[in-house]
Design a protein around this motif. Structure first.
Motif, PDB file in Angstrom:
ATOM      1  N   GLY A  30     -22.591  10.481 -64.736  1.00 29.02           N
ATOM      2  CA  GLY A  30     -22.856   8.831 -64.769  1.00 29.02           C
ATOM      3  C   GLY A  30     -21.566   8.280 -65.348  1.00 29.02           C
ATOM      4  N   ARG A  31     -20.126   8.342 -65.387  1.00 29.54           N
ATOM      5  CA  ARG A  31     -19.542   7.734 -65.992  1.00 29.54           C
ATOM      6  C   ARG A  31     -18.040   8.032 -64.917  1.00 29.54           C
ATOM      7  NH1 ARG A  31     -18.813   9.931 -70.637  1.00 29.54           N
ATOM      8  NH2 ARG A  31     -17.325  11.677 -70.429  1.00 29.54           N
ATOM      9  N   ALA A  32     -17.782   6.498 -64.539  1.00 28.09           N
ATOM     10  CA  ALA A  32     -16.619   7.566 -63.026  1.00 28.09           C
ATOM     11  C   ALA A  32     -15.190   7.961 -63.636  1.00 28.09           C
ATOM     12  CB  ALA A  32     -16.031   5.120 -63.096  1.00 28.09           C
ATOM     13  N   LYS A  33     -15.282   8.587 -62.902  1.00 29.46           N
ATOM     14  CA  LYS A  33     -14.222   9.842 -63.414  1.00 29.46           C
ATOM     15  C   LYS A  33     -13.037   9.051 -62.559  1.00 29.46           C
ATOM     16  CE  LYS A  33     -14.160  13.964 -64.005  1.00 29.46           C
ATOM     17  NZ  LYS A  33     -14.543  15.461 -64.179  1.00 29.46           N
ATOM     18  N   SER A  34     -12.480   8.531 -61.456  1.00 32.88           N
ATOM     19  CA  SER A  34     -11.740   7.871 -60.316  1.00 32.88           C
ATOM     20  C   SER A  34     -11.718   5.972 -60.383  1.00 32.88           C
ATOM     21  CB  SER A  34     -11.569   8.245 -59.526  1.00 32.88           C
ATOM     22  OG  SER A  34     -12.272   8.114 -59.131  1.00 32.88           O
ATOM     23  N   ARG A  35     -10.646   5.596 -60.294  1.00 29.38           N
ATOM     24  CA  ARG A  35     -10.412   4.466 -59.887  1.00 29.38           C
ATOM     25  C   ARG A  35     -11.384   3.891 -58.586  1.00 29.38           C
ATOM     26  NH1 ARG A  35      -5.186   5.948 -58.180  1.00 29.38           N
ATOM     27  NH2 ARG A  35      -4.530   5.406 -56.568  1.00 29.38           N
ATOM     28  N   ILE A  36     -11.214   3.573 -58.296  1.00 30.38           N
ATOM     29  CA  ILE A  36     -12.263   2.848 -57.375  1.00 30.38           C
ATOM     30  C   ILE A  36     -11.329   2.459 -55.725  1.00 30.38           C
ATOM     31  CG2 ILE A  36     -12.936   0.669 -55.250  1.00 30.38           C
ATOM     32  CD1 ILE A  36     -14.260   0.112 -58.247  1.00 30.38           C
ATOM     33  N   PHE A  37     -11.472   3.317 -54.971  1.00 34.06           N
ATOM     34  CA  PHE A  37     -10.568   3.490 -53.143  1.00 34.06           C
ATOM     35  C   PHE A  37     -11.075   2.522 -52.706  1.00 34.06           C
ATOM     36  CE2 PHE A  37      -9.766   7.094 -56.139  1.00 34.06           C
ATOM     37  CZ  PHE A  37      -8.364   7.727 -55.491  1.00 34.06           C
ATOM     38  N   CYS A  38     -10.531   1.964 -51.661  1.00 28.87           N
ATOM     39  CA  CYS A  38     -11.179   1.271 -50.241  1.00 28.87           C
ATOM     40  C   CYS A  38     -10.260   1.356 -49.210  1.00 28.87           C
ATOM     41  CB  CYS A  38     -10.303  -0.114 -50.857  1.00 28.87           C
ATOM     42  SG  CYS A  38     -10.859  -1.618 -52.455  1.00 28.87           S
ATOM     43  N   HIS A  39     -11.236   1.790 -48.264  1.00 30.22           N
ATOM     44  CA  HIS A  39     -10.880   2.731 -47.047  1.00 30.22           C
ATOM     45  C   HIS A  39     -11.640   1.484 -45.692  1.00 30.22           C
ATOM     46  CE1 HIS A  39     -10.175   5.768 -49.838  1.00 30.22           C
ATOM     47  NE2 HIS A  39     -11.183   6.138 -49.359  1.00 30.22           N
ATOM     48  N   THR A  40     -10.790   1.355 -44.502  1.00 28.58           N
ATOM     49  CA  THR A  40     -11.342   0.122 -43.358  1.00 28.58           C
ATOM     50  C   THR A  40     -11.091   1.610 -42.566  1.00 28.58           C
ATOM     51  OG1 THR A  40      -9.058   0.663 -43.157  1.00 28.58           O
ATOM     52  CG2 THR A  40      -9.292  -1.260 -44.029  1.00 28.58           C
ATOM     53  N   PHE A  41     -11.493   3.021 -42.776  1.00 30.53           N
ATOM     54  CA  PHE A  41     -12.118   3.588 -41.816  1.00 30.53           C
ATOM     55  C   PHE A  41     -13.412   4.366 -42.521  1.00 30.53           C
ATOM     56  CE2 PHE A  41      -8.083   5.535 -40.385  1.00 30.53           C
ATOM     57  CZ  PHE A  41      -8.487   4.625 -39.496  1.00 30.53           C
ATOM     58  N   PRO A  42     -14.309   4.316 -41.287  1.00 27.97           N
ATOM     59  CA  PRO A  42     -16.103   5.533 -42.654  1.00 27.97           C
ATOM     60  C   PRO A  42     -16.171   5.995 -43.557  1.00 27.97           C
ATOM     61  CG  PRO A  42     -16.343   4.778 -39.969  1.00 27.97           C
ATOM     62  CD  PRO A  42     -14.580   4.891 -40.882  1.00 27.97           C
ATOM     63  N   VAL A  43     -16.511   6.984 -44.016  1.00 24.74           N
ATOM     64  CA  VAL A  43     -16.169   7.665 -45.492  1.00 24.74           C
ATOM     65  C   VAL A  43     -16.976   9.025 -44.981  1.00 24.74           C
ATOM     66  CG1 VAL A  43     -16.766   8.674 -47.188  1.00 24.74           C
ATOM     67  CG2 VAL A  43     -15.515   6.534 -46.571  1.00 24.74           C
ATOM     68  N   VAL A  44     -16.968  10.208 -45.632  1.00 23.08           N
ATOM     69  CA  VAL A  44     -18.051  11.773 -44.642  1.00 23.08           C
ATOM     70  C   VAL A  44     -17.958  12.093 -46.197  1.00 23.08           C
ATOM     71  CG1 VAL A  44     -18.194  13.312 -44.323  1.00 23.08           C
ATOM     72  CG2 VAL A  44     -17.624  12.000 -42.172  1.00 23.08           C
ATOM     73  N   SER A  45     -18.694  12.108 -46.720  1.00 27.31           N
ATOM     74  CA  SER A  45     -18.725  13.410 -48.074  1.00 27.31           C
ATOM     75  C   SER A  45     -19.089  14.445 -47.488  1.00 27.31           C
ATOM     76  CB  SER A  45     -19.318  12.932 -49.046  1.00 27.31           C
ATOM     77  OG  SER A  45     -19.311  13.504 -50.951  1.00 27.31           O
ATOM     78  N   LEU A  46     -18.620  15.193 -47.593  1.00 22.55           N
ATOM     79  CA  LEU A  46     -19.003  16.834 -47.725  1.00 22.55           C
ATOM     80  C   LEU A  46     -19.294  17.976 -49.074  1.00 22.55           C
ATOM     81  CD1 LEU A  46     -19.790  19.133 -45.894  1.00 22.55           C
ATOM     82  CD2 LEU A  46     -17.577  19.850 -45.739  1.00 22.55           C
ATOM     83  N   SER A  47     -20.212  18.112 -48.625  1.00 20.58           N
ATOM     84  CA  SER A  47     -20.726  19.106 -50.978  1.00 20.58           C
ATOM     85  C   SER A  47     -21.093  20.353 -50.616  1.00 20.58           C
ATOM     86  CB  SER A  47     -21.270  17.947 -51.427  1.00 20.58           C
ATOM     87  OG  SER A  47     -20.886  16.643 -51.598  1.00 20.58           O
ATOM     88  N   MET A  48     -20.358  21.472 -51.243  1.00 19.45           N
ATOM     89  CA  MET A  48     -20.971  22.927 -51.173  1.00 19.45           C
ATOM     90  C   MET A  48     -20.376  23.066 -52.497  1.00 19.45           C
ATOM     91  SD  MET A  48     -18.571  24.420 -48.889  1.00 19.45           S
ATOM     92  CE  MET A  48     -18.635  22.757 -47.335  1.00 19.45           C
ATOM     93  N   ASP A  49     -21.165  24.128 -52.882  1.00 18.38           N
ATOM     94  CA  ASP A  49     -20.476  25.355 -54.043  1.00 18.38           C
ATOM     95  C   ASP A  49     -18.933  24.768 -53.575  1.00 18.38           C
ATOM     96  OD1 ASP A  49     -19.781  27.928 -54.982  1.00 18.38           O
ATOM     97  OD2 ASP A  49     -21.385  27.254 -56.087  1.00 18.38           O
ATOM     98  N   PRO A  50     -18.608  24.820 -55.136  1.00 17.65           N
ATOM     99  CA  PRO A  50     -17.116  25.076 -55.391  1.00 17.65           C
ATOM    100  C   PRO A  50     -16.230  26.177 -54.867  1.00 17.65           C
ATOM    101  CG  PRO A  50     -17.675  23.648 -57.144  1.00 17.65           C
ATOM    102  CD  PRO A  50     -18.619  24.284 -56.032  1.00 17.65           C
ATOM    103  N   GLY A  51     -16.950  27.822 -55.122  1.00 17.17           N
ATOM    104  CA  GLY A  51     -16.146  28.602 -54.694  1.00 17.17           C
ATOM    105  C   GLY A  51     -16.651  29.037 -53.805  1.00 17.17           C
ATOM    106  N   ASP A  52     -17.652  28.536 -52.902  1.00 17.44           N
ATOM    107  CA  ASP A  52     -18.070  28.960 -51.471  1.00 17.44           C
ATOM    108  C   ASP A  52     -17.035  28.570 -50.650  1.00 17.44           C
ATOM    109  OD1 ASP A  52     -20.510  30.268 -52.288  1.00 17.44           O
ATOM    110  OD2 ASP A  52     -21.815  28.279 -50.952  1.00 17.44           O
ATOM    111  N   PHE A  53     -16.523  26.749 -51.214  1.00 17.50           N
ATOM    112  CA  PHE A  53     -15.524  26.623 -50.350  1.00 17.50           C
ATOM    113  C   PHE A  53     -14.376  27.290 -50.484  1.00 17.50           C
ATOM    114  CE2 PHE A  53     -12.417  23.009 -49.942  1.00 17.50           C
ATOM    115  CZ  PHE A  53     -12.171  22.665 -48.689  1.00 17.50           C
ATOM    116  N   TYR A  54     -13.851  27.325 -51.493  1.00 18.49           N
ATOM    117  CA  TYR A  54     -12.392  27.889 -51.340  1.00 18.49           C
ATOM    118  C   TYR A  54     -12.403  29.548 -51.044  1.00 18.49           C
ATOM    119  CZ  TYR A  54      -8.667  30.463 -54.054  1.00 18.49           C
ATOM    120  OH  TYR A  54      -7.164  30.689 -54.391  1.00 18.49           O
ATOM    121  N   TYR A  55     -13.391  29.642 -50.952  1.00 21.25           N
ATOM    122  CA  TYR A  55     -14.083  31.179 -50.215  1.00 21.25           C
ATOM    123  C   TYR A  55     -13.532  31.432 -48.712  1.00 21.25           C
ATOM    124  CZ  TYR A  55     -14.612  36.474 -49.089  1.00 21.25           C
ATOM    125  OH  TYR A  55     -14.129  36.694 -48.566  1.00 21.25           O
TER     126      TYR A  55
END
Length: 199
Positions: free
Chosen positions: A19-44
């Motif tokens: 639960g600890r923040a690993k990045s600064r806050i980023f502000c966007h003026t477009f909607p955000v899409v977050s895609l999550s999957m197994d990192p190994g699957d994505f790399y392959y």
């Protein structure tokens, strides 16, 4: 000082299970899409870009008005020559019953009666190193110039993959039998899409 009235989305990445923040806050003026999957699957999948590998994923969408959705889906590479020539590649999202629900039901596009989708494309844009507006501009001109020409709906988004910023993408409808059926009050069974493949 005048306060800005432009809507924006604020994003921050957190360490898993801490639960600890690993990045600064980023502000966007477009909607955000977050895609999550197994990192190994994505790399392959990302580095075997001419294969038809489909990886189990979750996609979340956060609009500027505060509305959102999160749904399990499949993802695979999309496009033709851009798979090989671009570091920033396009992706296709597929909604199937095997992942939880067979379609995505959400009003993604303004001025469109279609709010149910079997698949969507996250298009990187072959001119992404310059302006990333070429195809989108031509599509909008074609839509305005003809009432009978079928065009896809599209909107710009910010893509994150497994919490990492991936860039500006274009979230667009995917051409399919279901696409033509939904836009023409027909059944997918009565529609036939002829696909051309690379020689």
């Amino acid at each position: 000082m005048r306060r800005s009235t432009v809507p924006y989305m604020a994003c921050r990445r957190f360490a898993p299970n801490i639960g600890r923040a690993k990045s600064r806050i980023f502000c966007h003026t477009f909607p955000v899409v977050s895609l999550s999957m197994d990192p190994g699957d994505f790399y392959y999948m990302y580095h075997n870009y001419y294969s038809d590998i489909e990886s189990a994923s979750n996609v979340s969408f956060y609009d500027l008005d505060g509305s959102s959705f999160s749904v399990d889906c499949g993802s695979r590479m999309f496009g033709s020559l851009s798979r090989e020539t671009l570091d920033k590649k396009s992706l296709k999202l597929l909604f199937r019953a095997s992942y939880g629900q067979s379609t995505l039901k959400y009003p993604l596009y303004e001025n469109s009666d279609v709010d149910e989708f079997n698949s969507l494309v996250l298009r990187s844009g072959q001119d992404c190193t310059i302006a990333m507006i070429r195809e989108e501009m031509m599509t909008s001109l074609a839509k305005e110039g003809s009432d009978s020409l079928q065009t896809v709906n599209t909107r710009y988004v910010i893509l994150y993959v497994n919490g990492e910023y991936w860039g500006i993408y274009n979230l667009k409808e995917a051409f399919s039998e279901e696409f033509f059926a939904s836009h023409n009050n027909a059944s997918a069974e009565s529609s036939k899409l002829v696909r051309m493949t690379r020689l």
